[in-house]
Design a protein around this motif. Structure first.
Motif, PDB file in Angstrom:
ATOM      1  N   SER A 142       1.182  24.031  47.798  1.00  0.00           N
ATOM      2  CA  SER A 142       0.820  23.215  48.871  1.00  0.00           C
ATOM      3  C   SER A 142       0.919  24.234  50.157  1.00  0.00           C
ATOM      4  O   SER A 142       0.421  23.734  51.180  1.00  0.00           O
ATOM      5  CB  SER A 142       1.740  22.010  49.060  1.00  0.00           C
ATOM      6  N   ARG A 143       1.364  25.335  50.236  1.00  0.00           N
ATOM      7  CA  ARG A 143       1.591  25.974  51.534  1.00  0.00           C
ATOM      8  C   ARG A 143       0.125  26.220  52.290  1.00  0.00           C
ATOM      9  O   ARG A 143       0.145  26.277  53.715  1.00  0.00           O
ATOM     10  CB  ARG A 143       2.332  27.256  51.515  1.00  0.00           C
ATOM     11  N   TRP A 144      -1.111  26.269  51.459  1.00  0.00           N
ATOM     12  CA  TRP A 144      -2.284  26.623  52.185  1.00  0.00           C
ATOM     13  C   TRP A 144      -2.434  25.545  53.174  1.00  0.00           C
ATOM     14  O   TRP A 144      -3.432  25.742  53.985  1.00  0.00           O
ATOM     15  CB  TRP A 144      -3.299  26.931  51.207  1.00  0.00           C
ATOM     16  N   ARG A 145      -2.173  24.363  53.018  1.00  0.00           N
ATOM     17  CA  ARG A 145      -2.465  23.136  53.741  1.00  0.00           C
ATOM     18  C   ARG A 145      -1.857  23.227  55.218  1.00  0.00           C
ATOM     19  O   ARG A 145      -2.363  22.514  55.888  1.00  0.00           O
ATOM     20  CB  ARG A 145      -2.028  21.824  52.937  1.00  0.00           C
ATOM     21  N   ILE A 146      -0.650  23.829  55.264  1.00  0.00           N
ATOM     22  CA  ILE A 146      -0.069  24.003  56.420  1.00  0.00           C
ATOM     23  C   ILE A 146      -0.356  25.197  57.234  1.00  0.00           C
ATOM     24  O   ILE A 146       0.176  25.337  58.191  1.00  0.00           O
ATOM     25  CB  ILE A 146       1.283  23.441  56.399  1.00  0.00           C
ATOM     26  N   PHE A 150      -2.257  31.106  53.976  1.00  0.00           N
ATOM     27  CA  PHE A 150      -2.322  30.887  52.666  1.00  0.00           C
ATOM     28  C   PHE A 150      -3.610  30.349  51.998  1.00  0.00           C
ATOM     29  O   PHE A 150      -3.936  29.925  51.024  1.00  0.00           O
ATOM     30  CB  PHE A 150      -1.131  29.968  52.210  1.00  0.00           C
ATOM     31  N   SER A 151      -4.758  30.463  52.750  1.00  0.00           N
ATOM     32  CA  SER A 151      -6.240  29.984  52.430  1.00  0.00           C
ATOM     33  C   SER A 151      -6.621  30.759  51.285  1.00  0.00           C
ATOM     34  O   SER A 151      -7.414  30.384  50.672  1.00  0.00           O
ATOM     35  CB  SER A 151      -6.922  30.203  53.483  1.00  0.00           C
ATOM     36  N   ILE A 152      -6.195  31.967  50.902  1.00  0.00           N
ATOM     37  CA  ILE A 152      -6.462  32.811  49.742  1.00  0.00           C
ATOM     38  C   ILE A 152      -6.204  31.912  48.504  1.00  0.00           C
ATOM     39  O   ILE A 152      -7.025  31.792  47.514  1.00  0.00           O
ATOM     40  CB  ILE A 152      -6.152  34.064  49.807  1.00  0.00           C
ATOM     41  N   ASN A 153      -4.805  31.557  48.498  1.00  0.00           N
ATOM     42  CA  ASN A 153      -4.453  30.694  47.610  1.00  0.00           C
ATOM     43  C   ASN A 153      -5.219  29.544  47.330  1.00  0.00           C
ATOM     44  O   ASN A 153      -5.130  29.168  45.955  1.00  0.00           O
ATOM     45  CB  ASN A 153      -3.123  30.474  47.802  1.00  0.00           C
TER      46      ASN A 153
END
Ligand SMILES: [Zn+2]
Length: 159
Positions: A142-146, A150-153
């Motif tokens: 969930s880290r890409w959400r914040i 982490f958008s690659i993930n």
């Protein structure tokens, strides 16, 4: 000899953590995570888990949770890191902490507390200072959400 010792933590400046007393191989079971086994109903009715203490609560199965917020549970002192070297594992009503990479003597033993994004993550800032740190204690998926870092993930996840 125990694989860990309790000492002042570099992550939680005010608190303690567990540190490896020798080199630990990936896959090693380091410590049991123990506590009170409570029913989901007890969890729901308890004020304790509303805000400050969900980090000690584990879902065991449909019926039971483990309340690890007890003084005899040394594993509760393990701090969260976004680059954790351990993970929680278990079967039935038993939980333990296992090394997910080789850990060197003197390293702090860390785990991913694994909050989902739905929880009020801003209550739980992360101070692990690892390269992977997203600033909050939120589970890896969930880290890409914040954090844009982490958008690659996210692209990987949507495949
Ligand atoms: Zn972090």
């Amino acid at each position: 000899m125990k694989l860990y010792k309790i000492t002042k933590s570099n992550i939680d400046k005010k608190g303690r953590g567990l540190y490896a007393t020798q080199n630990i191989k990936e896959g090693t079971r380091i410590i049991d995570y123990i506590g009170k086994i409570i029913t989901k109903k007890q969890t729901e009715e308890s004020q304790k888990f509303d805000n400050a203490k969900p980090i000690y609560l584990f879902n065991l199965n449909k019926k039971y949770d483990m309340d690890g917020d007890v003084s005899w549970n040394t594993a509760r002192l393990i701090n969260h890191s976004c680059s954790n070297n351990c993970d929680y594992n278990g079967t039935g009503l038993k939980l333990w902490v296992i090394a997910i990479k080789d850990i060197k003597k003197g390293e702090e033993i860390t785990a991913d507390y694994g909050f989902g994004y739905d929880e009020d993550y801003k209550q739980f800032p992360c101070k692990c200072r690892s390269k992977n740190c997203c600033g909050y204690i939120v589970r890896a998926e969930s880290r890409w959400r914040i954090n844009k870092k982490f958008s690659i993930n996210r692209q990987q996840l949507s495949k």
